[in-house]
Design a protein around this motif. Structure first.
Motif, PDB file in Angstrom:
ATOM      1  N   THR A  33      42.223  38.836  50.561  1.00 13.43           N
ATOM      2  CA  THR A  33      41.047  38.503  49.761  1.00 13.43           C
ATOM      3  C   THR A  33      40.501  39.726  49.058  1.00 13.43           C
ATOM      4  O   THR A  33      40.129  39.697  47.891  1.00 13.43           O
ATOM      5  CB  THR A  33      39.962  37.875  50.660  1.00 13.43           C
ATOM      6  OG1 THR A  33      40.514  36.747  51.303  1.00 13.43           O
ATOM      7  CG2 THR A  33      38.764  37.471  49.855  1.00 13.43           C
ATOM      8  N   ASN A  34      40.446  40.851  49.764  1.00 14.59           N
ATOM      9  CA  ASN A  34      39.953  42.083  49.153  1.00 14.59           C
ATOM     10  C   ASN A  34      40.830  42.513  47.987  1.00 14.59           C
ATOM     11  O   ASN A  34      40.352  42.967  46.947  1.00 14.59           O
ATOM     12  CB  ASN A  34      39.899  43.209  50.198  1.00 14.59           C
ATOM     13  CG  ASN A  34      38.767  42.996  51.196  1.00 14.59           C
ATOM     14  OD1 ASN A  34      37.760  42.386  50.839  1.00 14.59           O
ATOM     15  ND2 ASN A  34      38.927  43.472  52.409  1.00 14.59           N
ATOM     16  N   GLU A  35      42.150  42.399  48.160  1.00 18.13           N
ATOM     17  CA  GLU A  35      43.056  42.794  47.083  1.00 18.13           C
ATOM     18  C   GLU A  35      42.879  41.893  45.867  1.00 18.13           C
ATOM     19  O   GLU A  35      42.869  42.354  44.726  1.00 18.13           O
ATOM     20  CB  GLU A  35      44.504  42.728  47.577  1.00 18.13           C
ATOM     21  CG  GLU A  35      44.849  43.819  48.593  1.00 18.13           C
ATOM     22  CD  GLU A  35      46.252  43.616  49.163  1.00 18.13           C
ATOM     23  OE1 GLU A  35      46.626  44.410  50.024  1.00 18.13           O
ATOM     24  OE2 GLU A  35      46.932  42.677  48.725  1.00 18.13           O
ATOM     25  N   CYS A  40      40.559  41.444  40.183  1.00 15.25           N
ATOM     26  CA  CYS A  40      39.711  40.682  39.256  1.00 15.25           C
ATOM     27  C   CYS A  40      38.458  41.448  38.845  1.00 15.25           C
ATOM     28  O   CYS A  40      37.652  40.930  38.069  1.00 15.25           O
ATOM     29  CB  CYS A  40      39.295  39.346  39.896  1.00 15.25           C
ATOM     30  SG  CYS A  40      40.662  38.204  40.141  1.00 15.25           S
ATOM     31  N   THR A  41      38.240  42.632  39.372  1.00 15.56           N
ATOM     32  CA  THR A  41      37.012  43.379  39.089  1.00 15.56           C
ATOM     33  C   THR A  41      37.164  44.190  37.809  1.00 15.56           C
ATOM     34  O   THR A  41      38.106  44.967  37.664  1.00 15.56           O
ATOM     35  CB  THR A  41      36.662  44.316  40.258  1.00 15.56           C
ATOM     36  OG1 THR A  41      36.479  43.536  41.440  1.00 15.56           O
ATOM     37  CG2 THR A  41      35.385  45.092  39.953  1.00 15.56           C
ATOM     38  N   LEU A  42      36.227  43.995  36.870  1.00 20.78           N
ATOM     39  CA  LEU A  42      36.175  44.754  35.623  1.00 20.78           C
ATOM     40  C   LEU A  42      34.766  45.293  35.450  1.00 20.78           C
ATOM     41  O   LEU A  42      33.824  44.858  36.120  1.00 20.78           O
ATOM     42  CB  LEU A  42      36.541  43.866  34.427  1.00 20.78           C
ATOM     43  CG  LEU A  42      37.957  43.273  34.409  1.00 20.78           C
ATOM     44  CD1 LEU A  42      38.112  42.327  33.215  1.00 20.78           C
ATOM     45  CD2 LEU A  42      39.011  44.367  34.338  1.00 20.78           C
ATOM     46  N   SER A  43      34.604  46.243  34.551  1.00 23.48           N
ATOM     47  CA  SER A  43      33.266  46.789  34.288  1.00 23.48           C
ATOM     48  C   SER A  43      32.908  46.552  32.829  1.00 23.48           C
ATOM     49  O   SER A  43      33.758  46.577  31.946  1.00 23.48           O
ATOM     50  CB  SER A  43      33.223  48.294  34.592  1.00 23.48           C
ATOM     51  OG  SER A  43      34.106  49.005  33.748  1.00 23.48           O
ATOM     52  N   CYS A  44      31.617  46.289  32.610  1.00 20.00           N
ATOM     53  CA  CYS A  44      31.072  46.135  31.258  1.00 20.00           C
ATOM     54  C   CYS A  44      29.831  47.005  31.208  1.00 20.00           C
ATOM     55  O   CYS A  44      28.777  46.629  31.721  1.00 20.00           O
ATOM     56  CB  CYS A  44      30.755  44.669  30.981  1.00 20.00           C
ATOM     57  SG  CYS A  44      30.167  44.349  29.307  1.00 20.00           S
ATOM     58  N   GLY A  45      29.954  48.213  30.640  1.00 25.52           N
ATOM     59  CA  GLY A  45      28.877  49.187  30.747  1.00 25.52           C
ATOM     60  C   GLY A  45      28.738  49.604  32.191  1.00 25.52           C
ATOM     61  O   GLY A  45      29.716  49.988  32.844  1.00 25.52           O
ATOM     62  N   ASN A  46      27.532  49.490  32.738  1.00 28.13           N
ATOM     63  CA  ASN A  46      27.314  49.826  34.144  1.00 28.13           C
ATOM     64  C   ASN A  46      27.289  48.592  35.043  1.00 28.13           C
ATOM     65  O   ASN A  46      26.849  48.657  36.182  1.00 28.13           O
ATOM     66  CB  ASN A  46      26.002  50.610  34.300  1.00 28.13           C
ATOM     67  CG  ASN A  46      24.804  49.798  33.845  1.00 28.13           C
ATOM     68  OD1 ASN A  46      24.963  48.764  33.203  1.00 28.13           O
ATOM     69  ND2 ASN A  46      23.609  50.263  34.151  1.00 28.13           N
ATOM     70  N   ARG A  54      33.326  36.184  35.685  1.00 26.73           N
ATOM     71  CA  ARG A  54      34.578  36.500  35.024  1.00 26.73           C
ATOM     72  C   ARG A  54      34.298  36.791  33.553  1.00 26.73           C
ATOM     73  O   ARG A  54      33.199  36.503  33.050  1.00 26.73           O
ATOM     74  CB  ARG A  54      35.567  35.337  35.134  1.00 26.73           C
ATOM     75  CG  ARG A  54      35.029  34.016  34.605  1.00 26.73           C
ATOM     76  CD  ARG A  54      36.058  32.887  34.663  1.00 26.73           C
ATOM     77  NE  ARG A  54      36.999  32.965  33.562  1.00 26.73           N
ATOM     78  CZ  ARG A  54      38.303  33.177  33.703  1.00 26.73           C
ATOM     79  NH1 ARG A  54      38.816  33.304  34.913  1.00 26.73           N
ATOM     80  NH2 ARG A  54      39.102  33.241  32.665  1.00 26.73           N
ATOM     81  N   LEU A  55      35.274  37.369  32.885  1.00 27.01           N
ATOM     82  CA  LEU A  55      35.209  37.598  31.449  1.00 27.01           C
ATOM     83  C   LEU A  55      36.272  36.736  30.775  1.00 27.01           C
ATOM     84  O   LEU A  55      37.272  36.373  31.398  1.00 27.01           O
ATOM     85  CB  LEU A  55      35.445  39.078  31.127  1.00 27.01           C
ATOM     86  CG  LEU A  55      34.370  40.057  31.594  1.00 27.01           C
ATOM     87  CD1 LEU A  55      34.785  41.491  31.289  1.00 27.01           C
ATOM     88  CD2 LEU A  55      33.030  39.763  30.921  1.00 27.01           C
ATOM     89  N   PRO A  56      36.086  36.391  29.508  1.00 27.92           N
ATOM     90  CA  PRO A  56      37.098  35.594  28.813  1.00 27.92           C
ATOM     91  C   PRO A  56      38.461  36.292  28.836  1.00 27.92           C
ATOM     92  O   PRO A  56      38.561  37.514  28.687  1.00 27.92           O
ATOM     93  CB  PRO A  56      36.545  35.488  27.379  1.00 27.92           C
ATOM     94  CG  PRO A  56      35.081  35.694  27.526  1.00 27.92           C
ATOM     95  CD  PRO A  56      34.915  36.669  28.653  1.00 27.92           C
ATOM     96  N   GLY A  57      39.504  35.520  29.059  1.00 26.07           N
ATOM     97  CA  GLY A  57      40.855  36.069  29.055  1.00 26.07           C
ATOM     98  C   GLY A  57      41.371  36.474  30.410  1.00 26.07           C
ATOM     99  O   GLY A  57      42.559  36.786  30.554  1.00 26.07           O
ATOM    100  N   CYS A  62      40.500  34.348  38.765  1.00 30.49           N
ATOM    101  CA  CYS A  62      39.411  35.339  38.740  1.00 30.49           C
ATOM    102  C   CYS A  62      38.107  34.663  38.332  1.00 30.49           C
ATOM    103  O   CYS A  62      37.863  34.403  37.152  1.00 30.49           O
ATOM    104  CB  CYS A  62      39.738  36.470  37.761  1.00 30.49           C
ATOM    105  SG  CYS A  62      41.062  37.555  38.319  1.00 30.49           S
ATOM    106  N   GLY A  63      37.280  34.369  39.308  1.00 29.95           N
ATOM    107  CA  GLY A  63      35.961  33.827  39.032  1.00 29.95           C
ATOM    108  C   GLY A  63      35.982  32.355  38.650  1.00 29.95           C
ATOM    109  O   GLY A  63      37.012  31.700  38.635  1.00 29.95           O
TER     110      GLY A  63
END
Length: 669
Positions: A33-35, A40-46, A54-57, A62-63
């Motif tokens: 689960t952690n992996e 699926c983790t991304l950053s948008c600014g801070n 989730r983000l598009p694409g 993921c989410g």
């Protein structure tokens, strides 16, 4: 003692020793689960974006699509689209399941106090099906524009925060008009209420937003209020997290679950094992619980323990029946009560989820005191009875006591949800309400001249209004309906415009009343969906019956207003089976033919000027009652036509009652 009895007693003791909070004491997440979350983790600014966001694409795993954000302005700002509005994400707290957002216009102009939020949003917008709900008790902030100053402890003037000199050279008419107005914030009190008496009669609500302040004292100055609006407000996805992880149902248990999927397995394994043990000694009860094992809740384990003890002690079939049957009945009643919320639960849920309502909530004892024990009844209808009352201030009120609800309290909810949020000179003012068990009441301003019905259909002119006064009433009603359609942040469709629902104050100013059938819909929605026709026969728009002539929209209220206006002009029912001539049975058709042939409408004891007024009312009414919704004017256009000279109004086409009357060349296929 048999082996089964020993196992049974041991697990009964184990259940008794389980801590109440065992739902939150689950094993930690697996490495898999952690992996998955890391990938699926991304950053948008801070702002870190990870499930359920989730983000598009991103890959489907993921989410959740309902929690999709976008990353804009060179990947520096996370953006949330909510109810056709754009909000910038300030912070996401994955521990408390909350995120703080702010209106996009405020975020871009936080150094400019004159820049107000672009979107209106209150807790009333949120429904049970939405992925988000309000994290804390939000404080509603109401924007008011007033032609006269108001004096209320809940109002804060915006003028100190607005640099009018910046706009002195502006040609924008809206800014110019604003400088001639008094602009205020209205903030709810500590209990979340705004009394309608705090709103000045010259004020109009222009916007409603939310804030999540740390302290209530933020309302003491306009600078502080703007700062709180710039901080934004909190949304929560805790309900989604618990429902997907712990099997949370609509009652609301297990609100502190960890973000993993092991809790449900841990809990169900215990329940299933105990139910299996029950099958050893209490066959009927055990079989019944086996059917319910998926739905049994943590707070129902006490029932399982009790039944376990009974099963251990019950050695004979007679004892089993005596103790087991009542337990089965108790569980059946328990499940039935949970699944069948009464009308009173629905109303209480509505009031708890809409703590920004402006009317005052009264106790039933207060209602009895106001009416002196319901001494003076002034009206009665299908909804219940109306009594005359008096507030402690001496103000006269009309108190509507609602009867038994046939639609889970929806009439009460409609009334409070619509009229409880608005204030207009031609809409009856809801001062308060009462909900105590089966007792439901609505408190309005008292209208001493009663309803319009008795002035239109009075016998032999016993109660009569001149044509000029009747025309003023017609214009006032049109203004009231126009405000419902266009003057609020949500469009209000009344669906029951008729003479009985038009009340007259001491100066014969009309007030639109009775919002029991009303519907709320966004301003940009042209059509609404109804499962059945609603309203009063003779005033219901034909599209509510005939789907082939057009969809249901605000034009349904225009049709009802046209039928009302025709009756006001003719001083008679539109449909009169006892008319002298058969051609006059349906008044709109007869009067349309008379106008088409150039004949004057003969009215006794009227001047030429009054005849012109009546003819204008009839022509406008004929436009309003056109069969096809698309051929009817909006209420704004109706007001404009009533203000014109009669020569400026085109002759309307002949009205039809139903599609089969229309010529084939014009009938819609």
């Amino acid at each position: 003692m048999s082996r089964a009895s020993v196992l049974f007693a041991a697990y009964t003791a184990l259940l008794l020793l389980l801590p109440p909070s065992f739902c939150s004491q689950a094993p930690s997440n697996s490495s898999t689960t952690n992996e998955d979350n890391a990938n699926c983790t991304l950053s948008c600014g801070n702002i870190y974006i990870k499930p359920p966001f989730r983000l598009p694409g991103q890959p489907p795993n993921c989410g959740n699509k309902a929690f999709e954000l976008s990353c804009e302005e060179n990947n520096t700002i996370a953006v949330l689209s909510l109810y056709a509005g754009t909000y910038y994400v300030q912070e996401i707290n994955y521990t408390s399941f909350t995120l703080r957002v702010v209106d996009s216009d405020v975020h871009k102009s936080r150094d400019n106090y004159f820049s107000n939020p672009r979107y209106s949003l209150t807790s009333f917008n949120f429904t049970d099906t939405d992925p988000y709900d309000i994290s804390t008790n939000p404080v509603p902030i109401i924007y008011l524009n007033c032609t006269n100053p108001i004096d209320s402890p809940l109002s804060v003037e915006t003028a100190p925060c607005v640099n009018r000199n910046r706009y002195s050279n502006s040609s924008d008419s809206s800014l110019s008009s604003l400088t001639n107005m008094y602009s205020y914030f209205m903030v709810a009190d500590r209990d979340g209420y705004v009394s309608s008496s705090d709103l000045g009669k010259s004020c109009k609500i222009t916007q409603m937003v939310m804030a999540s302040p740390s302290t209530y004292e933020f309302m003491m100055s306009c600078e502080a209020i703007y700062n709180e609006i710039a901080r934004g407000f909190e949304l929560s996805w805790l309900d989604y997290a618990c429902r997907s992880i712990c099997g949370k149902d609509d009652v609301g248990f297990c609100t502190s679950c960890p973000p993993d999927g092991t809790v449900g397995t841990w809990y169900k394994s215990i329940v299933n094992f105990v139910v299996s043990l029950l099958n050893i000694g209490l066959y009927p009860t055990g079989a019944f619980l086996s059917l319910l094992r998926i739905n049994i809740e943590p707070n129902s384990l006490c029932f399982i323990v009790i039944i376990s003890v009974i099963a251990y002690l019950a050695q004979f079939q007679a004892v089993k029946f005596v103790f087991g049957f009542p337990c089965v009945i108790a569980l059946l009643v328990f499940k039935w009560r949970r699944r069948h919320l009464s009308v009173y639960d629905n109303i209480e849920d509505f009031l708890q989820n809409n703590d920004d309502l402006m009317p005052i909530r009264y106790s039933y004892s207060n209602i009895k005191k106001m009416t002196r024990g319901f001494k003076e009844k002034v009206g009665e209808g299908g909804y219940g009875s109306v009594y005359k009352g008096k507030l402690r201030s001496g103000r006269l009120v009309a108190i509507k006591m609602l009867g038994t609800s046939k639609s889970n309290g929806q009439e009460f909810i409609n009334e409070v949800a619509t009229i409880g949020r608005i204030h207009h000179v031609n809409v009856v003012q809801l001062l308060g309400f009462c909900v105590e068990g089966s007792k439901r009441a609505l408190v309005y301003d008292f209208m001493p001249n009663g309803s319009l019905e008795k002035y239109i259909f009075s016998q032999q002119g016993a109660l009569s209004l001149s044509s000029e006064k009747m025309f003023k009433v017609a214009i006032g009603v049109a203004h009231g309906i126009e405000y419902l359609h266009q003057g609020c942040d949500m469009q209000i469709l009344h669906f029951d415009i008729k003479p009985h629902n038009i009340l007259l104050d001491e100066n014969f100013a009309p007030k639109v009343s009775d919002f029991g059938l009303a519907r709320l819909c966004p301003l940009d929605n042209s059509l609404v969906s109804l499962t059945a026709a609603r309203g009063t026969m003779g005033y219901i728009a034909p599209e509510l019956f005939y789907k082939n002539i057009g969809g249901v929209s605000y034009k349904a209220d225009v049709y009802s207003y046209g039928m009302l206006l025709m009756e006001m002009a003719g001083r008679r029912k539109n449909l009169n089976a006892t008319a002298e001539h058969t051609s006059q049975i349906y008044f709109p058709t007869w009067v349309s033919e008379q106008l088409s042939e150039g004949n004057d409408i003969e009215i006794e004891d009227t001047t030429e000027e009054e005849k012109k007024i009546v003819k204008k009312m009839i022509m406008v009414a004929l436009w309003c009652i056109q069969l096809k919704p698309g051929e009817r004017p909006s209420m704004s256009k109706v007001v404009e036509m009533l203000d014109r000279e009669i020569e400026g109004i085109r002759m309307p086409p002949k009205p039809f009652l139903y599609p089969q009357q229309m010529p084939e060349s014009t009938e819609i296929s």
